[in-house]
Write a protein that holds these residues in place. Structure first.
Motif, PDB file in Angstrom:
ATOM      1  N   MET A 177       0.835  -1.210   0.000  1.00 47.42           N
ATOM      2  CA  MET A 177       0.000   0.000   0.000  1.00 47.42           C
ATOM      3  C   MET A 177       0.865   1.252   0.000  1.00 47.42           C
ATOM      4  N   LEU A 192       2.316   2.890   1.932  1.00 49.17           N
ATOM      5  CA  LEU A 192       3.522   2.972   2.750  1.00 49.17           C
ATOM      6  C   LEU A 192       4.789   2.741   1.947  1.00 49.17           C
ATOM      7  N   VAL A 234     -19.531  27.054 -18.696  1.00 43.38           N
ATOM      8  CA  VAL A 234     -19.638  26.622 -17.300  1.00 43.38           C
ATOM      9  C   VAL A 234     -18.674  25.477 -17.011  1.00 43.38           C
ATOM     10  N   LEU A 235     -18.633  24.521 -17.925  1.00 45.02           N
ATOM     11  CA  LEU A 235     -17.767  23.366 -17.738  1.00 45.02           C
ATOM     12  C   LEU A 235     -16.299  23.799 -17.721  1.00 45.02           C
ATOM     13  N   ASN A 284     -15.344  25.340 -14.521  1.00 45.37           N
ATOM     14  CA  ASN A 284     -15.244  24.333 -13.476  1.00 45.37           C
ATOM     15  C   ASN A 284     -13.924  23.573 -13.555  1.00 45.37           C
ATOM     16  N   PHE A 285     -13.536  23.185 -14.776  1.00 46.63           N
ATOM     17  CA  PHE A 285     -12.277  22.463 -14.939  1.00 46.63           C
ATOM     18  C   PHE A 285     -11.096  23.359 -14.587  1.00 46.63           C
ATOM     19  N   ASP A 334     -10.811  23.508 -10.994  1.00 47.35           N
ATOM     20  CA  ASP A 334     -10.304  22.243 -10.497  1.00 47.35           C
ATOM     21  C   ASP A 334      -8.783  22.173 -10.647  1.00 47.35           C
TER      22      ASP A 334
END
Lengths: 373, 336
Positions: free
Chosen positions: A1, A3, A355-356, A359-360, A363
């Protein structure tokens, strides 16, 4: 994992010498979608700024002749021979099934498309509102018509209206965002810096505003605007209404940032050296979480675009002859549009893309905001 | 129930009442916002329709709403009428008391909102868990994309797009709650199926935005939980991965989702209002829109007030739920 995952990549010295902002930029460039969105938005805004040049028609023009005409395809070959870009002339016809007026191409008549055409068809405008000019990006010669996206119920070219509508639909949100940020920063820093009862009052205020569903509250406030206002006044008031409701999100972010930074040593040092509260806030605290504010700003814009479009669509915001994407979409809420005039839904694509993209972009910025992660 | 929990609930209740009080102030301010008081508008409209309003009626209405008195007195009359008599004022658009309008529409509106809410949670939680467990798989990318698009598209656009698609596929735009002719028919299997068919688009549209944001929250929370040390400890002790996931991780990840019920309500109310207008549904949203276009502020304001109160109540319930689910939340709150 996790770690045992090897995390330390080999890095050259430039990484360790780079400033915070350089690192952010490097990280942002890796987010492909955000980069693409940034390019798209730059294109959108450039087109909007030079809208009168790009649009073949002005806002006030219409031709009663070509009502509800579908998009005119652009051809390059006529009977197998290269002609360059041209459109066929239009002639009126009747749909054999529904008996509605439709337009069909008259393949006898060829109208070439002139680029950078100076003409009276498009009407005069002023470049950036200053220099009078009469040149348009493209125009069909003679009495040919280029309707890239078709026309609306009054015979106005939809492409031109989308381009000119962008001037309002893309800039109201920016102005609104500036107001929102100013308000959010002010409230958030007051609450965060002073704490105590100031914080309590502002917290209650935030809670009250956030308890209202956004759009219905927007609707109620804009419905209260008197119907006699000029479009410019409606524009101003709409911007104020939109930002009055959207500041709490930013205020909350700022407030919590303040609480976490307040106890840092460098703030204590500034206070001991006698810096006034305003200097501590503006010089030391806000710059330290500026990146979060920028992310929040980017993410505020799409919600304001949605707000403006929704209100205008519902007939509670801007009204014709003012042109915005929401105003254009008013026509889509009719059954016959959905059934017969599908092209009138085209403005939706632009709302959607804008709008998209924001948003990207937000992000990507959010990922970049923490470059040391 | 211990004393700690009771203290927590009482303090939350006190803030809730304060918030509702402030909200009522804002709402009344909006009601009085249009220029000229509504009575003048009403008289003007009656005169336009050719009806004279008797001076006695004007005087009576003036006294009833305290129109010649300062804002605070007017506010007091308005709020005390609501609290003591359940009287929300008079709708001049529909010529009846606002209370009866609300009574007529509240049931369909609430049913629609509730069904959507259940749908939202039923879909988003499993998808969020799936995306977190299978991070970066094809399914995860698919849901992430849908999630982004769902959060980005404004409700009304989604409504129109679905109507358009439904028309192209079936030749029917699915407007309203029933097909023409079905509305007044007696209840039967056919009518029920018709209602179900017409509910698909509204529920999709109203729920989409909320489903997408909940899905994202659930995914993020689940990823956080899966990376924590107790998971590794439990693995090392030999517990099965599935048992850890569903018995511990999901439970812990649910907390923020439970605390979002209040804000989900905000989204859903926004959605219902807009969808009702676009799809022509017989719910409060459409009535509110008509009222607003006509500046019938008592009707619109009252509905706004009710929505805000329900949101506050939802937040209160979700706070209690969170305190019950997660003892850390209530002790932290009480500590300050």
């Amino acid at each position: 994992m996790a770690l045992f995952k090897k995390k330390n990549k080999e890095r050259d010295d430039s990484y360790y010498y780079a400033s915070q902002w350089q690192l952010m930029y490097q990280k942002f460039r890796k987010h492909k979608l955000a980069m693409a969105s940034a390019v798209l938005l730059i294109v959108f805004y450039t087109i909007a700024i030079f809208g009168n040049f790009v649009a073949p028609q002005g806002t006030e023009q219409f031709s009663g002749e070509y009502v509800n005409c579908g998009p005119t395809p652009i051809h390059f070959f006529h009977e197998g021979e290269w002609e360059g870009p041209f459109v066929y002339g239009l002639k009126r016809d009747r749909d054999p099934v529904t008996y509605m007026n439709i337009f069909v191409e008259d393949t006898e008549k060829i109208c070439h498309i002139d680029f950078f055409a100076e003409g009276d068809k498009g009407g005069e405008y002023k470049i950036l509102g200053l220099i009078p000019c009469n040149i348009h990006l493209f125009q069909a010669e003679g009495d040919g018509q280029v309707f890239l996206f078709g026309t609306d119920g009054m015979g106005r070219d939809l492409f031109s209206r989308v381009v000119l509508g962008a001037q309002i639909s893309l800039f109201i949100p920016v102005v609104g965002m500036i107001l929102t940020v100013a308000l959010g920063l002010l409230m958030g820093s007051l609450a965060g810096y002073f704490g105590g009862w100031v914080d309590n009052v502002i917290q209650r205020l935030i809670e009250v505003v956030r308890s209202f569903p956004n759009v219905p509250l927007w609707m109620a406030l804009s419905a209260a605007l008197p119907a006699t206002l000029k479009p410019a006044q409606v524009f101003m008031l709409m911007t104020i209404i939109l930002s009055l409701i959207s500041w709490p999100n930013l205020a909350r972010t700022v407030r919590s940032q303040f609480f976490s930074i307040k106890k840092e040593d460098f703030i204590m040092a500034a206070r001991i050296s006698g810096a006034p509260a305003s200097a501590i806030v503006l010089r030391h605290m806000i710059p330290s979480f500026l990146s979060y504010i920028i992310v929040n700003m980017t993410l505020t814009i799409p919600s304001l675009i949605v707000g403006e479009t929704t209100l205008s669509f519902l007939g509670l915001g801007l009204r014709s002859p003012a042109t915005s994407w929401g105003v254009l979409l008013q026509e889509t809420n009719k059954l016959e549009t959905i059934m017969f005039y599908g092209w009138k839904l085209i403005p939706m694509i632009f709302v959607f893309l804008a709008v998209l993209a924001f948003n990207f972009l937000g992000d990507g910025l959010r990922d970049a905001a923490d470059p040391y992660k | 129930m211990n004393k700690n929990f009771l203290m927590f609930a009482l303090r939350k209740l006190a803030t809730m009442i304060l918030t509702v009080f402030l909200i009522s102030f804002v709402v009344f301010f909006i009601i009085t916002l249009p220029p000229g008081d509504f009575l003048t508008n009403y008289i003007g409209r009656m005169a336009e329709a050719g009806e004279a309003v008797s001076p006695e009626l004007i005087a009576e209405l003036k006294a009833h709403y305290g129109l010649d008195q300062p804002f605070v007195v007017q506010y007091w009359k308005w709020i005390s009428n609501i609290v003591f008599h359940g009287d929300f004022g008079y709708s001049f658009l529909l010529s009846m008391p606002v209370t009866s309008v609300i009574k007529a529409y509240i049931v369909p509106t609430m049913v629609l909102s509730l069904v959507t809410m259940i749908f939202t949670y039923a879909i988003s939680i499993p998808i969020g868990i799936y995306s977190a467990v299978h991070q970066y798989s094809v399914g995860d990318y698919l849901f992430t994309t849908i999630g982004f698009i769902g959060m980005a598209v404004p409700n009304f656009l989604m409504g129109i797009i679905l109507m358009f698609i439904s028309f192209k596929l079936t030749g029917n735009t699915m407007l309203g709650l029933y097909s023409p002719g079905m509305e007044n028919a007696a209840w039967s299997m056919a009518k029920f199926i018709d209602l179900m068919k017409h509910s698909v688009i509204p529920i999709l549209v109203i729920g989409l935005m909320n489903t997408c944001s909940l899905m994202r929250t659930m995914r993020g929370q689940m990823l956080d939980e899966l990376g924590k040390n107790y998971v590794m400890a439990a693995r090392a002790k030999g517990l099965k991965a599935k048992a850890i996931r569903y018995k511990y991780c999901v439970r812990a990840a649910m907390n923020p989702v439970a605390s979002s019920i209040g804000w989900s309500l905000v989204n859903i109310f926004t959605g219902t209002t807009i969808v009702a207008i676009v799809l022509n549904l017989p719910s409060m949203g459409r009535v509110m829109h008509e009222a607003l276009l006509d500046q019938d502020m008592y009707l619109a304001g009252s509905w706004l007030f009710l929505m805000a109160i329900m949101t506050v109540l939802g937040t209160f319930i979700s706070d209690l739920l969170l305190a019950w689910l997660d003892p850390r939340a209530r002790s932290e709150y009480l500590k300050g």
